[in-house]
Motif scaffolding. Structure first.
Motif, mmCIF file in Angstrom:
data_model
loop_
_atom_site.group_PDB
_atom_site.id
_atom_site.type_symbol
_atom_site.label_atom_id
_atom_site.label_comp_id
_atom_site.label_asym_id
_atom_site.label_seq_id
_atom_site.Cartn_x
_atom_site.Cartn_y
_atom_site.Cartn_z
ATOM 1 N N ARG A 389 0.824 -1.215 0.000
ATOM 2 C CA ARG A 389 0.000 0.000 0.000
ATOM 3 C C ARG A 389 0.864 1.274 0.000
ATOM 4 O O ARG A 389 0.551 2.263 -0.639
ATOM 5 C CB ARG A 389 -0.886 -0.045 1.250
ATOM 6 C CG ARG A 389 -1.915 1.021 1.384
ATOM 7 C CD ARG A 389 -2.934 0.652 2.454
ATOM 8 N NE ARG A 389 -3.804 -0.434 1.982
ATOM 9 C CZ ARG A 389 -4.830 -0.263 1.155
ATOM 10 N NH1 ARG A 389 -5.119 0.943 0.711
ATOM 11 N NH2 ARG A 389 -5.558 -1.280 0.757
ATOM 12 N N GLU A 390 1.972 1.209 0.717
ATOM 13 C CA GLU A 390 2.820 2.407 0.807
ATOM 14 C C GLU A 390 3.606 2.666 -0.479
ATOM 15 O O GLU A 390 4.291 3.679 -0.589
ATOM 16 C CB GLU A 390 3.788 2.291 1.989
ATOM 17 C CG GLU A 390 4.777 1.157 1.816
ATOM 18 C CD GLU A 390 5.889 1.157 2.862
ATOM 19 O OE1 GLU A 390 5.655 1.670 3.973
ATOM 20 O OE2 GLU A 390 6.977 0.643 2.550
ATOM 21 N N ASP A 391 3.497 1.770 -1.446
ATOM 22 C CA ASP A 391 4.214 1.978 -2.704
ATOM 23 C C ASP A 391 3.386 2.743 -3.739
ATOM 24 O O ASP A 391 3.781 2.868 -4.897
ATOM 25 C CB ASP A 391 4.689 0.637 -3.294
ATOM 26 C CG ASP A 391 5.881 0.090 -2.535
ATOM 27 O OD1 ASP A 391 6.456 0.853 -1.730
ATOM 28 O OD2 ASP A 391 6.231 -1.086 -2.735
ATOM 29 N N PHE A 401 9.578 8.128 -5.505
ATOM 30 C CA PHE A 401 9.854 7.549 -6.825
ATOM 31 C C PHE A 401 9.026 6.306 -7.113
ATOM 32 O O PHE A 401 9.240 5.629 -8.099
ATOM 33 C CB PHE A 401 11.335 7.212 -6.946
ATOM 34 C CG PHE A 401 12.214 8.419 -6.810
ATOM 35 C CD1 PHE A 401 12.025 9.514 -7.654
ATOM 36 C CD2 PHE A 401 13.201 8.477 -5.840
ATOM 37 C CE1 PHE A 401 12.830 10.641 -7.538
ATOM 38 C CE2 PHE A 401 14.006 9.600 -5.723
ATOM 39 C CZ PHE A 401 13.818 10.689 -6.562
ATOM 40 N N ARG A 402 8.099 6.008 -6.223
ATOM 41 C CA ARG A 402 7.311 4.798 -6.460
ATOM 42 C C ARG A 402 6.084 5.159 -7.303
ATOM 43 O O ARG A 402 6.094 6.134 -8.032
ATOM 44 C CB ARG A 402 6.994 4.154 -5.119
ATOM 45 C CG ARG A 402 8.284 3.610 -4.489
ATOM 46 C CD ARG A 402 8.066 3.048 -3.106
ATOM 47 N NE ARG A 402 8.876 3.746 -2.104
ATOM 48 C CZ ARG A 402 8.666 3.652 -0.802
ATOM 49 N NH1 ARG A 402 7.670 2.907 -0.334
ATOM 50 N NH2 ARG A 402 9.432 4.299 0.032
ATOM 51 N N LEU A 403 5.010 4.395 -7.156
ATOM 52 C CA LEU A 403 3.879 4.629 -8.071
ATOM 53 C C LEU A 403 3.038 5.839 -7.678
ATOM 54 O O LEU A 403 2.697 6.011 -6.509
ATOM 55 C CB LEU A 403 2.960 3.401 -8.073
ATOM 56 C CG LEU A 403 3.186 2.340 -9.138
ATOM 57 C CD1 LEU A 403 2.096 1.280 -9.023
ATOM 58 C CD2 LEU A 403 3.213 2.934 -10.547
ATOM 59 N N VAL A 409 7.274 2.822 -13.024
ATOM 60 C CA VAL A 409 8.242 2.172 -12.124
ATOM 61 C C VAL A 409 8.549 0.776 -12.670
ATOM 62 O O VAL A 409 7.870 0.281 -13.559
ATOM 63 C CB VAL A 409 7.705 2.005 -10.679
ATOM 64 C CG1 VAL A 409 7.391 3.342 -10.045
ATOM 65 C CG2 VAL A 409 6.503 1.070 -10.632
ATOM 66 N N ARG A 410 9.563 0.167 -12.041
ATOM 67 C CA ARG A 410 9.902 -1.210 -12.392
ATOM 68 C C ARG A 410 9.267 -2.154 -11.368
ATOM 69 O O ARG A 410 9.404 -1.921 -10.164
ATOM 70 C CB ARG A 410 11.424 -1.385 -12.369
ATOM 71 C CG ARG A 410 11.905 -2.830 -12.573
ATOM 72 C CD ARG A 410 13.387 -2.997 -12.332
ATOM 73 N NE ARG A 410 14.190 -2.293 -13.319
ATOM 74 C CZ ARG A 410 14.864 -1.160 -13.085
ATOM 75 N NH1 ARG A 410 14.832 -0.611 -11.894
ATOM 76 N NH2 ARG A 410 15.571 -0.579 -14.035
ATOM 77 N N GLY A 454 12.038 4.181 -9.567
ATOM 78 C CA GLY A 454 11.564 3.319 -8.485
ATOM 79 C C GLY A 454 11.457 1.865 -8.909
ATOM 80 O O GLY A 454 11.123 1.566 -10.051
ATOM 81 N N THR A 455 11.771 0.961 -7.972
ATOM 82 C CA THR A 455 11.550 -0.472 -8.195
ATOM 83 C C THR A 455 10.709 -0.955 -7.033
ATOM 84 O O THR A 455 11.048 -0.710 -5.881
ATOM 85 C CB THR A 455 12.887 -1.233 -8.216
ATOM 86 O OG1 THR A 455 13.659 -0.739 -9.310
ATOM 87 C CG2 THR A 455 12.677 -2.721 -8.378
ATOM 88 N N ILE A 456 9.598 -1.629 -7.350
ATOM 89 C CA ILE A 456 8.774 -2.117 -6.254
ATOM 90 C C ILE A 456 8.563 -3.623 -6.392
ATOM 91 O O ILE A 456 8.684 -4.177 -7.480
ATOM 92 C CB ILE A 456 7.421 -1.374 -6.159
ATOM 93 C CG1 ILE A 456 6.571 -1.628 -7.392
ATOM 94 C CG2 ILE A 456 7.633 0.123 -5.945
ATOM 95 C CD1 ILE A 456 5.214 -0.928 -7.314
#
Ligand code: ATP
Ligand code: MG
Length: 554
Positions: A389-391, A401-403, A409-410, A454-456
Motif C-alpha cells: 500500500r505504501e508503494d 519515486f514509487r507509483l 516504475v519497475r 523506483g523499483t517495487i
C-alpha cells in the motif's frame, strides 16, 4: 595464540597461571541453577567458558547447581540442555549435578569441624543477622562458637539425622566476626530444611549453602578457572577459604567478569514471570523476550549470538549493550545466507490493463544478488498483482519515486508499469491501482534506455499464499526507560503487530518451522515454531533491514 593486545583479561590470567605452573590444564564450567530459562546473558557465560576450554584444549563441564530444593524444577533441566546444545557448546560426557555431591559435601563439612573450622550454632536467623554487624561495625561472636569438636561432630550428625526443625540449628564456618568483609563473618554453610529434592528425594534434610557448595563442586570436578559474574567478587575470599581449608591440592581459582546487560529488554526472571502470568507475553519463549528459547523462536542463529558475544567483549566494568548490536549481528549473519523473497505485508491490488486476462507466466528471479550460489527460482506473474500500500501515493511528495498517477516504475525482475488510474472507497482508501505495462521491458530491463527511478516488489494475486506475519518492537518503552517510578515495567503498547492478510510468493507456503528468509524491503523473517502447521506457516519478523547502528571500529 593471538597477540597479547587482542586477548581479554581472563585469557591473560590463564596464560599467566599456565606459565607459572599453577595449572597444567584448563577446565571450565557453566553452572546454572535449574530455576528458569536461560537468557542472552547466560549465553555469554556459556560461550565464554566453552570458548576458553576449546582455546586451551581443555574440558568444559555442564553442571546443574541444584543444591536448593525450593526453587528448582526438572523441566528447566531439559530446556537448559537444549539451549546449550543449540548454542553449540558441547560438554561431551561432562554432565554433572551438584546434588550428586551431597555426600562429599557433608564429608567436607565434617573435615572442617575436625579442624576446628566449623561449628553448630543455635542462634535464630534473626539473631545471626544481629550478631553479624554492619559495613562499619564488626560482628560479635556467637555464644556457640567455642563448642568442642566432639560436640560439633555430634550435633552436625544429629542435624543430618533429622533431629531438628528447620532453622533450629545451622553449621557455620569459623572465620572472623570482625572481618571487614561481611561474607567472612562466620557464614552459614549448612542449614536444616525438611524438603524433598528433585534428585535425592528425602535422603537429606540438611542442605549446603551456595557459598560453601559452589567452590566444592568446582574443586571436586577439577575445575581450574571458575568464571563468574562481578557480584561474587566479595565472595572470593570465602571461596578461597573453603577450597584451602578443605585441603584441595590444586584448588580452582575464581575470576569475575561483568554481566551482559542489554538496553530495552527484560532479563529478570521476576519480571518475565509476571509478564507470562499476566498473559502479556506468550510464554518464556515469546519472540519479544531474550531468553535463548525466545531468540531461537524469533529466528536468531547460534552464529549471530556468538558474534554478538564476541563483539561485546569481556570486561570488569558493568555496562549495557545496545539491542541494535544484536540486530546488527543477525542481519550480518543472514544477509548472504538467505533467499530474498517477495512478500506483501499490507497489500493493495494492482491491475495491468493491457496484460492478457487469464494469462500467467513464470519469471526467473535470482535468490540473492550478492550470493549467486543460492541460485534462481521461478515466480508466477499475471494481470492482477499485490503491491505494498505504501508503494502508491495519489499525491506524492517530492522525491517519491514509487507509483503515482502517470509515473512509471519497475516491478522487480518483471516489467515496467505506468500508473493510469486508481479507485478509492468511500473512506478514501485506495482499493485498486491500474497500470499498463511495457512488454519489451521483461526482466525489469529498460527496452530503450529510458530510466525509471523506483523499483517495487509484487506478488501475483491468483498465486499468492495468504499468511499471518508478526512484527515486533521492544517490549518496553524506549523513551520512558524500562521501569516506571512504582517499579513496574513501562510496556510498549506496540510491541506486537499481527498482520493477518499478507500476500506471499507461493513458494513461501511450503516453508517449515524454523526456516528463514529475507522479505524484500521488509526485513528477515522466520517461520514460527509454535503457531505454524505444515502448509500453514506463520512468520515472525526477526529484524528489519534498516538500522542506525554502526560498529565503532568500522
Ligand atoms: P538471572 O537471575 O539473570 O536469571 P542467575 O545468576 O540467577 O541469572 P544462574 O543460573 O545462577 O542465573 O547463572 C548461571 C551462570 O550464568 C552464572 O555463572 C552467572 O554468573 C551467569 N550469568 C547470569 N546472568 C548473566 C549475565 N547477564 N551475563 C553474563 N553471565 C551471566
Ligand atoms: Mg542465580
Amino acid at each position: 595464540m593471538e597477540n597479547e593486545s587482542s586477548r581479554n583479561f581472563i585469557e591473560l590470567e590463564i596464560d599467566k597461571d599456565i606459565k607459572e605452573g599453577k595449572y597444567d590444564r584448563v577446565c571450565t564450567r557453566f553452572p546454572p541453577e535449574p530455576n528458569g530459562y536461560l537468557h542472552i546473558g547466560h549465553a555469554k557465560s556459556i560461550l565464554l567458558n566453552y570458548g576458553l576450554a576449546r582455546e586451551y584444549k581443555g574440558e568444559f563441564h555442564m553442571r546443574f547447581d541444584d543444591t536448593n530444593p525450593t526453587k528448582e524444577k526438572e523441566e528447566f533441566v531439559d530446556s537448559i540442555k537444549e539451549d546449550i546444545q543449540w548454542l553449540g557448546a558441547d560438554w561431551k560426557d561432562h554432565l554433572y549435578f551438584a546434588s550428586d555431591y551431597f555426600d562429599r559435601m557433608y564429608e567436607a563439612a565434617v573435615t572442617l569441624i575436625r579442624k576446628g573450622k566449623a561449628y553448630v550454632c543455635d542462634l535464630t536467623a534473626e539473631q545471626i543477622r544481629e550478631y553479624r554487624g554492619t559495613l562499619t561495625e564488626p560482628g560479635k561472636n556467637s555464644p556457640y562458637r567455642d563448642r568442642s569438636i566432639e560436640e560439633n561432630l555430634e550435633l552436625f550428625e544429629n542435624m543430618k539425622n533429622g533431629m531438628y526443625k528447620d532453622g533450629e540449628k545451622v553449621l557455620r564456618a569459623k572465620i572472623d566476626m570482625a572481618s571487614p568483609n561481611i561474607n567472612m563473618r562466620d557464614p552459614v554453610i549448612y542449614r536444616v530444611a525438611h524438603m524433598t529434592h528433585h534428585n535425592t528425594g528425602d535422603k537429606w534434610c540438611i542442605y549446603p549453602m551456595y557459598d560453601f557448595a559452589h567452590p566444592l563442586e568446582d574443586a571436586f570436578e577439577g575445575i581450574t578457572h571458575s568464571i563468574c559474574t562481578l557480584e561474587f567478587e566479595d565472595h572470593r575470599p570465602l571461596y578461597e577459604w573453603v577450597v584451602n581449608e578443605v585441603g584441595f591440592e590444586k584448588p580452582p581459582r575464581q575470576i569475575e567478569f561483568a554481566k551482559l546487560y542489554l538496553t530495552n529488554v527484560i532479563t529478570g526472571k521476576r519480571y518475565i514471570k509476571k509478564l507470562v502470568e499476566d498473559g502479556i507475553v506468550d510464554g518464556w519463549d515469546d519472540p519479544r523476550l531474550v531468553s535463548i528459547a525466545a531468540l531461537r523462536r524469533r529466528g536468531f542463529t547460534p552464529e549471530s549470538i556468538k558474534n554478538f558475544v564476541e563483539l561485546c567483549g569481556v570486561s570488569k566494568a558493568n555496562s549495557s549493550v545496545d539491542y541494535a548490536m544484536l540486530e546488527y549481528c543477525i542481519r550480518e549473519d543472514l544477509k548472504l545466507k538467505k533467499s530474498r523473497m517477495m512478500a506483501i505485508l499490507d497489500p493493495v491490488k494492482l491491475i495491468i490493463d493491457n496484460y492478457e486476462e487469464g494469462k500467467s507466466e513464470l519469471l526467473e528471479v535470482p535468490n540473492n544478488l550478492e550470493n549467486e550460489s543460492l541460485g534462481k527460482r521461478q515466480v508466477p506473474f499475471s494481470r492482477e498483482l499485490y503491491i505494498e500500500r505504501e508503494d502508491f501515493m495519489e499525491e506524492p511528495p517530492r522525491k517519491y519515486f514509487r507509483l503515482f498517477p502517470g509515473n512509471e516504475v519497475r516491478l522487480m525482475n518483471a516489467y515496467f508499469v505506468r500508473c493510469v488510474d486508481f479507485k478509492k472507497d468511500d473512506s478514501g482508501r485506495i482499493t485498486e491501482i491500474h497500470c499498463t505495462y511495457d512488454p519489451e521491458s521483461k526482466g525489469g530491463n529498460s527496452p530503450d534506455g529510458r530510466k525509471v527511478k523506483g523499483t517495487i516488489h509484487w506478488v501475483s494475486a491468483a498465486d499468492a499464499f495468504t499468511a499471518e506475519v508478526r512484527l515486533y518492537e521492544n517490549l518496553v518503552d524506549e523513551e520512558k526507560g524500562k521501569l516506571s517510578e512504582d517499579g513496574t515495567l513501562n510496556l510498549n503498547p506496540n510491541s506486537l503487530t499481527v498482520m493477518k492478510d499478507c500476500k506471499l510468493e507461493p513458494d513461501l507456503g511450503k516453508a517449515m518451522a524454523g526456516d528463514s528468509f529475507q522479505f524484500v524491503r521488509n526485513g528477515f523473517f522466520c517461520v514460527d515454531s509454535k503457531d505454524s502447521a505444515p502448509g500453514k506457516p506463520v512468520f515472525n519478523r526477526i529484524v528489519s533491514l534498516k538500522s542506525s547502528f554502526k560498529l565503532d571500529n568500522k
